[in-house]
Write an enzyme that holds these catalytic residues in place. Sequence first.
Site, PDB file in Angstrom:
ATOM      1  N   GLY A  45       0.790  -1.233   0.000  1.00 24.96           N
ATOM      2  CA  GLY A  45       0.000   0.000   0.000  1.00 24.96           C
ATOM      3  C   GLY A  45       0.817   1.276   0.000  1.00 24.96           C
ATOM      4  N   CYS A  76      -5.731  -8.992  -3.894  1.00 29.49           N
ATOM      5  CA  CYS A  76      -5.156  -7.769  -3.353  1.00 29.49           C
ATOM      6  C   CYS A  76      -5.608  -6.610  -4.244  1.00 29.49           C
ATOM      7  CB  CYS A  76      -3.631  -7.884  -3.373  1.00 29.49           C
ATOM      8  SG  CYS A  76      -2.767  -6.384  -2.888  1.00 29.49           S
ATOM      9  N   ASN A  77      -6.323  -5.662  -3.667  1.00 31.87           N
ATOM     10  CA  ASN A  77      -6.778  -4.496  -4.438  1.00 31.87           C
ATOM     11  C   ASN A  77      -5.602  -3.645  -4.892  1.00 31.87           C
ATOM     12  OD1 ASN A  77     -10.027  -4.035  -3.800  1.00 31.87           O
ATOM     13  ND2 ASN A  77      -8.956  -5.182  -2.222  1.00 31.87           N
ATOM     14  N   CYS A 190      -9.588  -3.388   0.649  1.00 38.23           N
ATOM     15  CA  CYS A 190      -8.302  -4.036   0.928  1.00 38.23           C
ATOM     16  C   CYS A 190      -8.691  -5.363   1.536  1.00 38.23           C
ATOM     17  CB  CYS A 190      -7.473  -3.216   1.906  1.00 38.23           C
ATOM     18  SG  CYS A 190      -6.061  -4.115   2.583  1.00 38.23           S
TER      19      CYS A 190
HETATM   20  N1  DGL Z   1      -4.368  -6.802   0.973  1.00 42.05           N
HETATM   21  C1  DGL Z   1      -3.916  -5.730   0.149  1.00 42.05           C
HETATM   22  C2  DGL Z   1      -5.093  -5.095  -0.611  1.00 42.05           C
HETATM   23  O1  DGL Z   1      -6.125  -5.732  -0.844  1.00 42.05           O
HETATM   24  C3  DGL Z   1      -3.110  -4.603   0.747  1.00 42.05           C
HETATM   25  C4  DGL Z   1      -2.144  -4.755   1.827  1.00 42.05           C
HETATM   26  C5  DGL Z   1      -0.808  -4.045   1.584  1.00 42.05           C
HETATM   27  O2  DGL Z   1      -0.696  -2.818   1.778  1.00 42.05           O
HETATM   28  O3  DGL Z   1       0.113  -4.754   1.196  1.00 42.05           O
HETATM   29  O4  DGL Z   1      -5.028  -3.966  -1.042  1.00 42.05           O
END
Ligand code: DGL
Length: 276
Positions: A45, A76-77, A190
């Site tokens: 992020g 992961c977005n 997220c």
């Molecule tokens: N799980 C990740 C998402 O869906 C983000 C986590 C990160 O910052 O690595 O955006």
Amino acid sequence: MTEREPVYVVFDSGFGGMSIVRAVRDRGIGGRLIYVADHEGFPYGKRSDSDVVARVLAVVGAVKRNFDPEVVVIACNTASTLALPALRKRWTKPFVGTVPAIKPAAAATRSGLVSVLATPGTVARDYTRDLIGKFALDADVTLAGAPQLAAYAEAIWLGQEIGRDVLAEEIRGAFVERDGRRTDVVALACTHYPLIIDELQAAAPWEVEWLDPADAVARRLAAVAPQLNGDDETPGLFVSTEPPVMSAALERRMIDLNIDPEPIKLAVLPDRRGVA
Ligand code: DGL
């Protein structure tokens, strides 16, 4: 000769993709799951756009070489809103992405105030702004970037305590009051956040509907990879670029999701081909 059972990968920077795995398991999707976490690169992020694309190409390249999956879910977005075109250009087997649930959020709101809670990377993306322009023109959408929330979610999921006031500060920007109206729908953009939905609700200043896209992603996986349907689910594998120290909490989480808790280390070589 026995046929190889179909293999699919669920990939995230850390454990956030486990919210997608939960939905995949609930749907009874068959085949062998390989859960891949890029703990060496976590969190995504706060990384620059070019850095995220290069890192995702490098990790997916290592995944392809080692496991040759039928399909990869980018759970992961932060990665999906940026790297899907480059991934699809390089590899022909399908990718399933995870992107902010802006259309369902705009459909669900009654107050007209909707928020997208995400990493700073996801809220800054053109992709996210384009979704708002396409699907939420009638809603008043607030983009709320939460710098530490994915890391807090990861810690809570592993059994650590994070204070309610600390979480409240992270989600504050998603709660808006305007002209006697209040935010009533928050899209969890997220994949880490649905893992701590109870803690988020407890830290929220008022009740809202939290939108978790996990089931929609699981449905898409089943549609894109019909070879996974109807097979018996076999125990999954846990792969990480930097396996975390095993704890009783992590072991329990993995076993609950029918994943062998013993981590396998994935070595990642830098991506030298660049983004074509
Ligand atoms: N799980 C990740 C998402 O869906 C983000 C986590 C990160 O910052 O690595 O955006």
